[in-house]
Design an enzyme around this catalytic site. Structure first.
Site, PDB file in Angstrom:
ATOM      1  N   SER A  89      -0.745   3.229 -57.815  1.00  0.00           N
ATOM      2  CA  SER A  89      -0.329   2.254 -56.811  1.00  0.00           C
ATOM      3  C   SER A  89       0.225   1.027 -57.528  1.00  0.00           C
ATOM      4  CB  SER A  89      -1.524   1.850 -55.943  1.00  0.00           C
ATOM      5  OG  SER A  89      -2.473   1.137 -56.715  1.00  0.00           O
TER       6      SER A  89
ATOM      7  N   ASP B 295       2.587   5.576 -55.559  1.00  0.00           N
ATOM      8  CA  ASP B 295       2.108   5.496 -54.185  1.00  0.00           C
ATOM      9  C   ASP B 295       2.877   4.427 -53.403  1.00  0.00           C
ATOM     10  OD1 ASP B 295       0.477   6.234 -52.065  1.00  0.00           O
ATOM     11  OD2 ASP B 295      -1.355   5.399 -52.904  1.00  0.00           O
ATOM     12  N   HIS B 296       2.380   4.091 -52.224  1.00  0.00           N
ATOM     13  CA  HIS B 296       3.031   3.175 -51.273  1.00  0.00           C
ATOM     14  C   HIS B 296       3.820   2.039 -51.931  1.00  0.00           C
ATOM     15  CE1 HIS B 296       0.897   4.612 -47.600  1.00  0.00           C
ATOM     16  NE2 HIS B 296      -0.003   4.974 -48.497  1.00  0.00           N
TER      17      HIS B 296
ATOM     18  N   ASP C 164       7.434   3.210 -48.750  1.00  0.00           N
ATOM     19  CA  ASP C 164       6.737   3.023 -47.483  1.00  0.00           C
ATOM     20  C   ASP C 164       7.333   1.807 -46.773  1.00  0.00           C
ATOM     21  OD1 ASP C 164       5.125   2.653 -45.330  1.00  0.00           O
ATOM     22  OD2 ASP C 164       3.263   2.381 -46.451  1.00  0.00           O
TER      23      ASP C 164
ATOM     24  N   GLU D  41       7.533   7.237 -45.607  1.00  0.00           N
ATOM     25  CA  GLU D  41       6.587   7.150 -44.498  1.00  0.00           C
ATOM     26  C   GLU D  41       7.279   6.620 -43.255  1.00  0.00           C
ATOM     27  OE1 GLU D  41       2.282   5.096 -43.321  1.00  0.00           O
ATOM     28  OE2 GLU D  41       2.741   5.646 -45.388  1.00  0.00           O
TER      29      GLU D  41
ATOM     30  N   GLU E 218      -4.542  -1.501 -47.788  1.00  0.00           N
ATOM     31  CA  GLU E 218      -4.540  -0.932 -49.129  1.00  0.00           C
ATOM     32  C   GLU E 218      -3.568  -1.712 -49.989  1.00  0.00           C
ATOM     33  OE1 GLU E 218      -4.862   3.451 -50.767  1.00  0.00           O
ATOM     34  OE2 GLU E 218      -2.811   3.094 -50.138  1.00  0.00           O
TER      35      GLU E 218
ATOM     36  N   HIS F 183      -6.217   3.865 -43.693  1.00  0.00           N
ATOM     37  CA  HIS F 183      -6.724   3.741 -45.052  1.00  0.00           C
ATOM     38  C   HIS F 183      -8.158   3.216 -45.041  1.00  0.00           C
ATOM     39  CE1 HIS F 183      -2.375   3.386 -46.601  1.00  0.00           C
ATOM     40  NE2 HIS F 183      -2.890   4.497 -47.079  1.00  0.00           N
ATOM     41  N   GLY F 184      -8.912   3.564 -46.071  1.00  0.00           N
ATOM     42  CA  GLY F 184     -10.264   3.053 -46.197  1.00  0.00           C
ATOM     43  C   GLY F 184     -11.296   4.084 -45.780  1.00  0.00           C
TER      44      GLY F 184
ATOM     45  N   HIS G 280      -1.908  10.857 -45.325  1.00  0.00           N
ATOM     46  CA  HIS G 280      -2.438   9.603 -45.855  1.00  0.00           C
ATOM     47  C   HIS G 280      -3.678   9.197 -45.068  1.00  0.00           C
ATOM     48  CE1 HIS G 280       0.828   8.056 -48.588  1.00  0.00           C
ATOM     49  NE2 HIS G 280       1.439   9.073 -48.008  1.00  0.00           N
ATOM     50  N   GLY G 281      -4.483   8.309 -45.657  1.00  0.00           N
ATOM     51  CA  GLY G 281      -5.633   7.769 -44.943  1.00  0.00           C
ATOM     52  C   GLY G 281      -6.620   8.835 -44.522  1.00  0.00           C
ATOM     53  N   GLY G 282      -6.967   9.726 -45.434  1.00  0.00           N
ATOM     54  CA  GLY G 282      -7.798  10.874 -45.057  1.00  0.00           C
ATOM     55  C   GLY G 282      -9.281  10.730 -45.323  1.00  0.00           C
ATOM     56  N   SER G 283      -9.730   9.589 -45.879  1.00  0.00           N
ATOM     57  CA  SER G 283     -11.157   9.427 -46.159  1.00  0.00           C
ATOM     58  C   SER G 283     -11.956   9.510 -44.860  1.00  0.00           C
ATOM     59  CB  SER G 283     -11.417   8.074 -46.833  1.00  0.00           C
ATOM     60  OG  SER G 283     -10.765   8.017 -48.073  1.00  0.00           O
TER      61      SER G 283
ATOM     62  N   ASN H 111      -3.504  12.349 -49.868  1.00  0.00           N
ATOM     63  CA  ASN H 111      -3.957  11.258 -50.724  1.00  0.00           C
ATOM     64  C   ASN H 111      -5.474  11.109 -50.677  1.00  0.00           C
ATOM     65  OD1 ASN H 111      -1.237  10.831 -51.073  1.00  0.00           O
ATOM     66  ND2 ASN H 111      -1.315   8.646 -50.633  1.00  0.00           N
TER      67      ASN H 111
END
Length: 358
Positions: A61, A108-109, A143, A173, A181, A225-226, A264-267, A286
């Site tokens: 990043s 990344d972004h 992005d 994106e 992020e 994200h997060g 993206h943002g898969g946590s 990601n």
């Protein structure tokens, strides 16, 4: 037939990146993209991929790149982020082939305000290409999802025309990933912006495919994200299937899944949500928040367990004159973080079906 029958070990560029993603799409698995901020984290990710015989994506990043170069450097013009990204790329290129796995080396972004960072990396790619006939990086992400759609697409087209002749993959994106992020804060965006429309996806495909087939789209389907608990974010990965179907119809139906999609943002995503996304043509997911915590966990647990050996250089429960160097040597406790990070990368690969693929 495995991945190594199609592409070589080491950093991939040009059509080899597409061949890897084609193989993933055809065999219904995806490849995790792990953010790395140091040679330690990069090596741990490569080690995991080697152990489970899987291709892998390593990405930097803007903030992670600056950290790679050193937090003591000024970054007012993105100079530390440029330097750190290039340093990371050279390190990964130097060691990747020895791990025996195909590697996609990605950035990344990159929001509009960070384009000077992007420009610096492209200049490094062009310099590397002149000497090696291939780019330094495999791929880069733009992005510009916060910009109007027309501006987003036009800027991507402008950069892709410069990237394609070098053999660099573009990830873009459209639709916003929520959360925060690397200083880009989308926590307050309208909820409707978190879901991309199929017409927008097709507009992107039309514009970029006129230049090269080597691009992917990060389409928003409620991503944030997060870290969050399953159920707290309304992911709708089934929307990706509708995007594929719409573009397939517009393109004459030659391919059921003409799009290369990115998650993206898969946590915090459930395994079912991940599987649905992969079934609908996601080839890259990601992973950053979870692997950051995993890296900490090994170091944290070591410090807690060995606390009485880390308070002084000499003297521990075994004796007042006993040295503690073998406990406080960074190669010892950093290695514990590498082990737990590597284990989490293996878990991500397993979730995505990316095990024993070589």
């Amino acid at each position: 037939m495995g991945v190594l029958d199609i592409v070589p070990a080491g950093v991939l560029t040009g059509d080899n990146v597409r061949k890897l993603f084609d193989y993933a799409k055809e065999n219904k698995f995806a490849i995790p993209a792990i953010n790395v901020t140091s040679s330690s984290t990069a090596n741990a990710v490569l080690e995991a991929a080697r152990d489970i015989k899987s291709p892998i994506i390593l990405q930097v990043s803007q903030g992670g790149s600056a950290y790679y170069a050193g937090k003591g450097l000024a970054n007012d013009s993105q100079q530390a982020s440029i330097l750190g990204a290039v340093a990371a790329a050279h390190h990964i290129r130097t060691v990747a082939k020895s791990y025996g796995v195909p590697v996609v080396l990605h950035s990344d972004h990159c929001a509009h305000k960070l384009l000077p960072w992007f420009d610096g990396m492209l200049a490094a790619n062009e310099a590397y290409f002149k000497e090696h006939q291939e780019p330094l990086f495999s791929s880069h992400m733009l992005d510009l999802s916060e910009e109007p759609k027309e501006e987003n697409i036009a800027t991507c087209v402008k950069y892709f025309k410069r990237m394609a002749p070098l053999g660099i993959w573009l990830e873009m994106e459209i639709g916003i990933t929520g959360g925060e992020e690397d200083g880009v804060d989308n926590t307050g965006v309208d909820n409707a912006s978190l879901y991309t429309q199929p017409e927008d996806i097709y507009d992107v495909h039309t514009a970029l495919s006129a230049i090269s087939p080597n691009f992917s789209i990060a389409a928003a389907f409620g991503n944030v994200h997060g870290v969050y608990k399953p159920g707290n974010v309304k992911l709708q990965p089934e929307l990706l299937g509708k995007h594929q179907a719409y573009s397939s119809r517009k393109l004459g139906g030659k391919s059921e899944k003409p799009l290369y999609l990115v998650f993206h943002g898969g946590s915090g995503s459930t395994k079912e949500e991940i599987r649905t996304a992969v079934d609908n043509g996601v080839v890259k997911m990601n992973v950053d928040t979870d692997t950051q915590f995993a890296y900490l966990a090994g170091i944290r647990d070591f410090v807690f367990k060995k606390k009485d050996y880390l308070l002084t250089q000499v003297g521990n429960p075994e004796g007042a004159d006993k040295p503690n160097k073998k406990f406080y040597d960074p190669r010892v406790w950093v290695r514990e973080g590498e082990k737990t990070l590597s284990a989490r990368v293996k878990e991500a690969c397993s979730d995505l079906g990316n095990v024993d693929r070589l």
